[in-house]
Scaffold this motif. Sequence first.
Motif, PDB file in Angstrom:
ATOM      1  N   GLY A  76       0.795  -1.215   0.000  1.00 40.21           N
ATOM      2  CA  GLY A  76       0.000   0.000   0.000  1.00 40.21           C
ATOM      3  C   GLY A  76       0.827   1.264   0.000  1.00 40.21           C
ATOM      4  N   LEU A  77       2.151   1.133   0.083  1.00 40.86           N
ATOM      5  CA  LEU A  77       3.020   2.311   0.084  1.00 40.86           C
ATOM      6  C   LEU A  77       3.165   2.908  -1.312  1.00 40.86           C
ATOM      7  N   VAL A  78       2.911   2.087  -2.328  1.00 40.96           N
ATOM      8  CA  VAL A  78       3.088   2.492  -3.717  1.00 40.96           C
ATOM      9  C   VAL A  78       1.833   2.095  -4.491  1.00 40.96           C
ATOM     10  N   THR A  79       1.448   2.930  -5.437  1.00 39.44           N
ATOM     11  CA  THR A  79       0.315   2.601  -6.297  1.00 39.44           C
ATOM     12  C   THR A  79       0.785   2.559  -7.749  1.00 39.44           C
ATOM     13  N   ARG A  80       0.063   1.824  -8.559  1.00 40.12           N
ATOM     14  CA  ARG A  80       0.404   1.725  -9.982  1.00 40.12           C
ATOM     15  C   ARG A  80      -0.821   2.035 -10.813  1.00 40.12           C
ATOM     16  N   THR A  81      -0.653   2.892 -11.788  1.00 45.63           N
ATOM     17  CA  THR A  81      -1.740   3.260 -12.695  1.00 45.63           C
ATOM     18  C   THR A  81      -1.327   2.895 -14.113  1.00 45.63           C
ATOM     19  N   ALA A  82      -2.250   2.278 -14.841  1.00 46.53           N
ATOM     20  CA  ALA A  82      -1.955   1.880 -16.219  1.00 46.53           C
ATOM     21  C   ALA A  82      -1.499   3.087 -17.028  1.00 46.53           C
ATOM     22  N   LEU A  83      -0.433   2.902 -17.784  1.00 45.92           N
ATOM     23  CA  LEU A  83       0.170   3.895 -18.679  1.00 45.92           C
ATOM     24  C   LEU A  83       0.872   5.037 -17.941  1.00 45.92           C
ATOM     25  N   LYS A  84       0.757   5.062 -16.616  1.00 49.17           N
ATOM     26  CA  LYS A  84       1.396   6.137 -15.853  1.00 49.17           C
ATOM     27  C   LYS A  84       2.486   5.626 -14.922  1.00 49.17           C
ATOM     28  N   GLY A  85       2.505   4.342 -14.664  1.00 45.15           N
ATOM     29  CA  GLY A  85       3.550   3.769 -13.833  1.00 45.15           C
ATOM     30  C   GLY A  85       3.272   3.886 -12.346  1.00 45.15           C
ATOM     31  N   TYR A  86       4.346   3.864 -11.569  1.00 47.83           N
ATOM     32  CA  TYR A  86       4.239   3.824 -10.110  1.00 47.83           C
ATOM     33  C   TYR A  86       4.344   5.215  -9.505  1.00 47.83           C
ATOM     34  N   ARG A  87       3.588   5.407  -8.432  1.00 51.74           N
ATOM     35  CA  ARG A  87       3.645   6.640  -7.656  1.00 51.74           C
ATOM     36  C   ARG A  87       3.629   6.311  -6.170  1.00 51.74           C
ATOM     37  N   VAL A  88       4.169   7.222  -5.372  1.00 49.36           N
ATOM     38  CA  VAL A  88       4.105   7.071  -3.923  1.00 49.36           C
ATOM     39  C   VAL A  88       2.657   7.284  -3.498  1.00 49.36           C
ATOM     40  N   ALA A  89       2.142   6.379  -2.689  1.00 50.49           N
ATOM     41  CA  ALA A  89       0.756   6.461  -2.251  1.00 50.49           C
ATOM     42  C   ALA A  89       0.531   7.719  -1.413  1.00 50.49           C
ATOM     43  N   PRO A  90      -0.678   8.266  -1.447  1.00 46.89           N
ATOM     44  CA  PRO A  90      -0.972   9.423  -0.595  1.00 46.89           C
ATOM     45  C   PRO A  90      -0.956   9.022   0.872  1.00 46.89           C
ATOM     46  N   PRO A  91      -0.835   9.998   1.775  1.00 41.59           N
ATOM     47  CA  PRO A  91      -0.867   9.664   3.207  1.00 41.59           C
ATOM     48  C   PRO A  91      -2.178   8.978   3.573  1.00 41.59           C
ATOM     49  N   LEU A  92      -2.151   8.260   4.680  1.00 36.03           N
ATOM     50  CA  LEU A  92      -3.372   7.608   5.152  1.00 36.03           C
ATOM     51  C   LEU A  92      -4.439   8.658   5.452  1.00 36.03           C
ATOM     52  N   SER A  93      -5.641   8.381   5.005  1.00 41.72           N
ATOM     53  CA  SER A  93      -6.766   9.280   5.277  1.00 41.72           C
ATOM     54  C   SER A  93      -7.223   9.105   6.723  1.00 41.72           C
ATOM     55  N   PRO A  94      -8.006  10.039   7.265  1.00 45.09           N
ATOM     56  CA  PRO A  94      -8.537   9.860   8.625  1.00 45.09           C
ATOM     57  C   PRO A  94      -9.296   8.547   8.789  1.00 45.09           C
ATOM     58  N   GLU A  95     -10.029   8.145   7.757  1.00 41.49           N
ATOM     59  CA  GLU A  95     -10.761   6.877   7.840  1.00 41.49           C
ATOM     60  C   GLU A  95      -9.811   5.687   7.897  1.00 41.49           C
TER      61      GLU A  95
END
Length: 244
Positions: free
Chosen positions: A75-94
């Motif tokens: 969950g620290l990293v996310t992957r989006t098709a055609l855009k590659g990997y990004r650092v995940a956003p901070p944890l939300s309050p929920e």
Amino acid sequence: MTSKETSAGSGRQRSRTPVVPRRALRDGVYDAILEKLLDGSAPPGSSLGIDSLARELEVSPTPVREALVQLEHTGLVTRTALKGYRVAPPLSPEQLAELFDMRGILEVAAVERAVAHTDDLLPELRAAHARHVLAAHRVRKLRGAEGQPTDFADLREYFAADWEFHLTIIRAAGNRFLSQSVESLGTHVHRLRQTVDHGTMDLEQAIDEHAAILAAFETRDPERPRAAMRDHLAAVARRVSADG
């Protein structure tokens, strides 16, 4: 042994030899990227290019790609098709609320089971608490009189000692599946540290609350350790919410 058998044996040996080095390389790359995520040099939302990371770490793209796949599962990293990997956003309050809810469920259950092994647990828990106190002392020295924030490299030992105190109790519960479930939360606890400002750390409160948990086990009263752990997790949750 015939020359054919010798050749075959050598071939099998050659085919097995790279396994450990490659795994070690992948693990090393994983650790290097993880530190970038946690020390702020790769902030939430930033791109993680495979080729650029490979050049920076002086490795081929393959172990970088494998490490990013592992990090995506945390969950620290996310992957989006055609855009590659990004650092995940901070944890939300929920998400923070759900994380502490799950920690409460699992860690209080671990305490309930660990009290049956208090005699064996206490020496290890005292040692774990002492290491946590020492790590906090080192952070205070690094901060100096003005309390300047420290970076993640300085805090790594402190965070590890803090988490090890909890893991010591969890292991004493004697349930491997409970241990695995709690240890799987470790990466999410790392994500929590992404969310909290390093300059507003709760050193004193955490040390005091761990001391209260240790003292509760020393009473041999089965109810007091459970209450102390529940109080500690609730207090951490309140502090994190206030920081957010």
